[in-house]
Design an enzyme around this catalytic site. Sequence first.
Site, PDB file in Angstrom:
ATOM      1  N   GLN A   1       0.828  -1.216   0.000  1.00  0.00           N
ATOM      2  CA  GLN A   1       0.000   0.000   0.000  1.00  0.00           C
ATOM      3  C   GLN A   1       0.857   1.259   0.000  1.00  0.00           C
ATOM      4  O   GLN A   1       0.521   2.270   0.632  1.00  0.00           O
ATOM      5  CB  GLN A   1      -0.987   0.020   1.165  1.00  0.00           C
ATOM      6  CG  GLN A   1      -2.057  -1.030   1.067  1.00  0.00           C
ATOM      7  CD  GLN A   1      -2.830  -0.944  -0.251  1.00  0.00           C
ATOM      8  OE1 GLN A   1      -2.859   0.095  -0.905  1.00  0.00           O
ATOM      9  NE2 GLN A   1      -3.425  -2.053  -0.662  1.00  0.00           N
ATOM     10  N   SER A   2       1.992   1.200  -0.692  1.00  0.00           N
ATOM     11  CA  SER A   2       2.900   2.343  -0.735  1.00  0.00           C
ATOM     12  C   SER A   2       2.566   3.274  -1.900  1.00  0.00           C
ATOM     13  O   SER A   2       2.514   2.849  -3.057  1.00  0.00           O
ATOM     14  CB  SER A   2       4.334   1.814  -0.898  1.00  0.00           C
ATOM     15  OG  SER A   2       5.181   2.835  -1.368  1.00  0.00           O
ATOM     16  N   ASN A   3       2.356   4.553  -1.574  1.00  0.00           N
ATOM     17  CA  ASN A   3       2.147   5.554  -2.627  1.00  0.00           C
ATOM     18  C   ASN A   3       3.428   5.754  -3.432  1.00  0.00           C
ATOM     19  O   ASN A   3       3.393   6.050  -4.624  1.00  0.00           O
ATOM     20  CB  ASN A   3       1.723   6.887  -2.007  1.00  0.00           C
ATOM     21  CG  ASN A   3       0.418   6.767  -1.250  1.00  0.00           C
ATOM     22  OD1 ASN A   3      -0.590   6.355  -1.823  1.00  0.00           O
ATOM     23  ND2 ASN A   3       0.426   7.097   0.032  1.00  0.00           N
TER      24      ASN A   3
ATOM     25  N   VAL B   1       5.715   3.438  -4.139  1.00  0.00           N
ATOM     26  CA  VAL B   1       5.873   2.359  -5.116  1.00  0.00           C
ATOM     27  C   VAL B   1       4.929   2.576  -6.305  1.00  0.00           C
ATOM     28  O   VAL B   1       5.323   2.428  -7.461  1.00  0.00           O
ATOM     29  CB  VAL B   1       5.641   0.977  -4.450  1.00  0.00           C
ATOM     30  CG1 VAL B   1       5.506  -0.118  -5.499  1.00  0.00           C
ATOM     31  CG2 VAL B   1       6.787   0.650  -3.497  1.00  0.00           C
TER      32      VAL B   1
END
Length: 335
Positions: A61-63, A65
């Site tokens: 859930q990384s913005n 990435v």
Amino acid sequence: LVHGPTPIHTLRSGEKHKLWIKRDDCTGLALGGNKTRKLEFTIGQAIAEGATALVTASGIQSNHVRQTAAAAARSGLAFHPIVFAPLPRFGIGHLNSGNLLLDGLLGAKLHVAESEADLDAKVSDVIESLTREGHRVFFIPLGASDGVGSLGYVAAALEIVDQIRAQGLSTSHVFTATGSGGTHAGLIAGLRLAGSSIQVVGISVSEPTDAKIKRVGQALSQIAVRLGIEAPPWAASDILVLDRYAGAGYAFPTAEADEWVRSVARNDGILLDPVYTGKAFAGAMDLLDAEALGKVADPLFLHTGGIPVLFAEPTSLWDALKETPGLDLLQARIV
Ligand SMILES: Cc1ncc(COP(=O)(O)O)c(C=O)c1O
């Protein structure tokens, strides 16, 4: 990569404080956010070094990435992020939703580390095998918050100074979420380099103040080295971070942040997120209400994005739908 300048406009939320918002949720790349500004420089560096593949590490859930996946696609580079689940309480819904869904769609070749402790070893493995395949690998550090990526927010600060001058504002404070620290550091550096004394107020979304001050300080030192500045026009005392709005830690929701996500959506038609901007907004409003920052003029809230997290697995924000008449009928058909 960036669709800029992103607008600065007033909000109905926080109207009594004459709160303004800088819309970096609208930076344009695959649903926007602050990382796009950093990637403008980071990808440039990677291309200049002849890279063919990008590697970075982050939580699911990384913005960071998601935006890197989009930037890699636009630049024709392979992208191999190594992800781990930072919290055991994440449910199965996180695996096919939000940022992770978009990472796959954008062509990221995901690798999974069992835990944060395994991350470095996994990163080395991935870099080694890509190199063996003939790739030239460029590694992007956490949140691209080094002396290269942070230049994105040096440039953003110059954009802000131009905009507030053109819009006749006398902004005294800029509020931002502080994570890996590059956004905060870039803002301080850019503002001071432009001769502005605007105070950057960082709201920690995870660690205690000391840890965040260290991160921002390191990014500031790296910016100075990168720009070849021997006597920077900023000081350690410029770094202000408050950790009382982070709740139990990274990605743990707080009632106040969730309340502001709902309220800003309803009053302004703007989507904040529960992990970063909701907490930062809750902090900004609390500090302004408490008059904790001395004299404040035309305060500016930096919206750093993060919207896809709203679509990741059920959160308490879904309660907004609970009063919908007939929802039980839908549920009966779906389940
Ligand atoms: C939406 C959002 N806001 C703020 C931040 C924090 O920015 P930085 O890591 O530069 O401190 C991030 C970083 O992951 C983010 O995704």
